[in-house]
Design a protein around this motif. Sequence first.
Motif, short mmCIF file in Angstrom:
data_model
loop_
_atom_site.label_atom_id
_atom_site.label_comp_id
_atom_site.label_asym_id
_atom_site.label_seq_id
_atom_site.Cartn_x
_atom_site.Cartn_y
_atom_site.Cartn_z
N ASP A 268 0.81 -1.23 0.00
CA ASP A 268 0.00 0.00 0.00
C ASP A 268 0.84 1.27 0.00
OD1 ASP A 268 -2.39 -1.44 0.03
OD2 ASP A 268 -2.37 -1.63 2.21
N PHE A 269 2.05 1.19 -0.51
CA PHE A 269 2.95 2.34 -0.47
C PHE A 269 2.35 3.59 -1.10
CE2 PHE A 269 6.24 4.87 -2.68
CZ PHE A 269 6.95 5.31 -1.59
N LEU A 270 1.71 3.44 -2.26
CA LEU A 270 1.21 4.61 -2.99
C LEU A 270 0.11 5.36 -2.23
CD1 LEU A 270 1.13 3.40 -6.71
CD2 LEU A 270 2.74 4.98 -5.62
N ILE A 271 -0.61 4.70 -1.35
CA ILE A 271 -1.67 5.38 -0.60
C ILE A 271 -1.30 5.59 0.86
CG2 ILE A 271 -3.52 4.55 -2.10
CD1 ILE A 271 -4.15 2.42 0.02
N ALA A 272 -0.06 5.28 1.21
CA ALA A 272 0.39 5.46 2.59
C ALA A 272 0.48 6.94 2.94
CB ALA A 272 1.75 4.80 2.80
N PRO A 273 0.03 7.34 4.15
CA PRO A 273 0.12 8.75 4.54
C PRO A 273 1.56 9.22 4.73
CG PRO A 273 -0.64 7.41 6.38
CD PRO A 273 -0.63 6.52 5.18
N VAL A 274 2.47 8.28 5.04
CA VAL A 274 3.89 8.60 5.17
C VAL A 274 4.68 7.60 4.33
CG1 VAL A 274 5.84 8.89 6.73
CG2 VAL A 274 3.54 9.47 7.51
N LYS A 275 5.47 8.12 3.42
CA LYS A 275 6.28 7.27 2.55
C LYS A 275 7.75 7.44 2.94
CE LYS A 275 3.00 7.72 -1.29
NZ LYS A 275 1.91 8.27 -0.47
N ARG A 276 8.36 6.38 3.44
CA ARG A 276 9.75 6.43 3.90
C ARG A 276 10.65 5.90 2.79
NH1 ARG A 276 12.49 2.44 7.00
NH2 ARG A 276 14.45 3.23 7.90
N VAL A 277 11.51 6.78 2.28
CA VAL A 277 12.34 6.40 1.13
C VAL A 277 13.80 6.74 1.40
CG1 VAL A 277 10.43 6.76 -0.49
CG2 VAL A 277 12.02 8.64 -0.03
N SER A 278 14.67 6.11 0.66
CA SER A 278 16.09 6.41 0.75
C SER A 278 16.40 7.61 -0.14
CB SER A 278 16.91 5.20 0.30
OG SER A 278 16.72 4.97 -1.09
N ALA A 279 17.61 8.12 -0.02
CA ALA A 279 18.03 9.24 -0.86
C ALA A 279 18.03 8.84 -2.32
CB ALA A 279 19.42 9.70 -0.43
N SER A 280 18.53 7.66 -2.62
CA SER A 280 18.58 7.22 -4.02
C SER A 280 17.19 6.99 -4.58
CB SER A 280 19.43 5.94 -4.14
OG SER A 280 18.92 4.92 -3.29
N GLU A 281 16.27 6.47 -3.75
CA GLU A 281 14.89 6.26 -4.20
C GLU A 281 14.20 7.60 -4.47
OE1 GLU A 281 14.07 2.04 -1.80
OE2 GLU A 281 13.66 3.99 -0.85
N PHE A 282 14.46 8.59 -3.62
CA PHE A 282 13.87 9.91 -3.84
C PHE A 282 14.42 10.54 -5.11
CE2 PHE A 282 13.76 14.51 -3.50
CZ PHE A 282 12.44 14.75 -3.11
N ALA A 283 15.74 10.45 -5.29
CA ALA A 283 16.37 11.04 -6.48
C ALA A 283 15.81 10.43 -7.75
CB ALA A 283 17.88 10.85 -6.41
N ALA A 284 15.60 9.13 -7.75
CA ALA A 284 15.04 8.47 -8.93
C ALA A 284 13.60 8.91 -9.17
CB ALA A 284 15.12 6.95 -8.76
N ALA A 285 12.83 8.99 -8.10
CA ALA A 285 11.41 9.34 -8.24
C ALA A 285 11.20 10.78 -8.67
CB ALA A 285 10.69 9.09 -6.92
N CYS A 286 12.02 11.71 -8.15
CA CYS A 286 11.80 13.13 -8.47
C CYS A 286 12.17 13.44 -9.92
CB CYS A 286 12.57 14.03 -7.50
SG CYS A 286 14.36 14.12 -7.77
N GLN A 287 12.93 12.56 -10.56
CA GLN A 287 13.29 12.76 -11.97
C GLN A 287 12.41 11.96 -12.93
OE1 GLN A 287 17.87 13.11 -12.53
NE2 GLN A 287 17.62 11.93 -10.63
N ASP A 288 11.48 11.16 -12.36
CA ASP A 288 10.63 10.29 -13.16
C ASP A 288 9.21 10.87 -13.24
OD1 ASP A 288 9.16 8.30 -14.33
OD2 ASP A 288 9.57 6.77 -12.81
N PRO A 289 8.76 11.33 -14.41
CA PRO A 289 7.43 11.93 -14.54
C PRO A 289 6.28 10.99 -14.17
CG PRO A 289 8.78 12.42 -16.46
CD PRO A 289 9.51 11.39 -15.66
N SER A 290 6.53 9.69 -14.14
CA SER A 290 5.46 8.74 -13.82
C SER A 290 5.50 8.28 -12.36
CB SER A 290 5.56 7.50 -14.73
OG SER A 290 6.76 6.78 -14.48
N SER A 291 6.34 8.89 -11.54
CA SER A 291 6.50 8.44 -10.15
C SER A 291 5.44 9.03 -9.24
CB SER A 291 7.89 8.84 -9.63
OG SER A 291 7.92 10.23 -9.34
#
Length: 433
Positions: A268-291
Amino acid sequence: MNNMTLSRQKGVATLLVTLVFLLIATIAVLGSNRIIYSQQRDTTNVYHSTQANEMAEAAIEFFIAEVQRNRSSYLNASNGLISNNTISNGTPGTNNLHVRIAGTFIGDSSKAAMLYAAEVSLMKLRLRSIGFSDCSGLTSSSSLADTTAKCGAKIELIQDIDLTQIGLRNALTVQCQMQSTGSTNVLLGWKATPPYPPALSGYAIETGGAENNAGSEYYVNQGDSSKKQNLNPDLCSMNRDDYFKSFFNKTPAQLLDSTKALRPTDTDFLIAPVKRVSASEFAAACQDPSSFLRDPAKTATVGVVWVDGKIDDPTNGNIILGSSSSSMSNCQAGYDNGAGTINTAKVIFDGNTTIYGSMSITGFMYGRSDGSGWTHSQKGALSIYGAAAFEGSYNGTSLVPGMTLHVAAEEKFINSLGMANGISAAKGNWRDF
């Protein structure tokens, strides 16, 4: 003759016995009636006491709802109590001020409640709520003394409430010192005349210590230039958890509750009120238009994104986004299509952060560190459209000449965050008079 005397004696004895039994029965009936009356009285007292308690609780709930609905009517820009119908025990504007809720009489002629609020610390209001029942002839102008005299039951509740003391009233809030070698550009607003955006009731920048930034530029609404900067030493003396709670209405531990904070591998990550991510996961997601950070179909539930430096760097907990040889490209969190659809993100960088490349966040950004402050190194511009806050001192370093930090507190972004009026009640106590 003897038989007549004996018969008469038996009759007298019978009469006496009957009278004794009658007396006993009478006493029993009277005693029973007394018990029934006592029980009825106790039941009535319990009823009135319960009703008085309910009235006192209703007044507290009323106050909390009113503050959430119309905060500016009760609290000033510094979250001090506004002087509405002040009574004794305090000079208006001091921490001893007691306030009756806008003169509101809660109840009717037979039951009522009066509530007073006092500032007890930077983070708390103490509510004294007095509930009354079994009353006669009350009116909306009845004083506390008059109401007490006209009512048979009175309950007093003492309740502490935690405010979102700082909330999002400022474009940029720094708990202690603001220090940066790069330029900082902060906009509280830019309207020339009132009314100014209601969410922007504070300052362009508020700090708990000295502001030391030669390249700083702070702007406000043209008609309200007094709100550029504010020094508030109380911020720096706050407990870190309390400072954090003033924005999120929860402590870090509460926000990271394992049932709410999910990792990208959780179902249920996509609907979680708090999403805990690593630095590399955040960097990948912020550059991905479909994230989940950028796709408008997913950003509606983005909630809080907790970037945990200790996932990638267990020893130091540092957050490295991009690298010196490979800067991030078009890194974004949150969504605004420019036509009314706004999905804001609340991003927490938990660890000293180095950002290679430009980044933009639509919503709110919070910098957190276990040390004395949050250290931010930037190659490019970090732009926040909403508001930002830093725990401890802010230590900003520009890796290249130019802008390090840009904050634009646009009303439409702040209002969509749903963070400005957080308020919660602590467990109280009550007394029966």
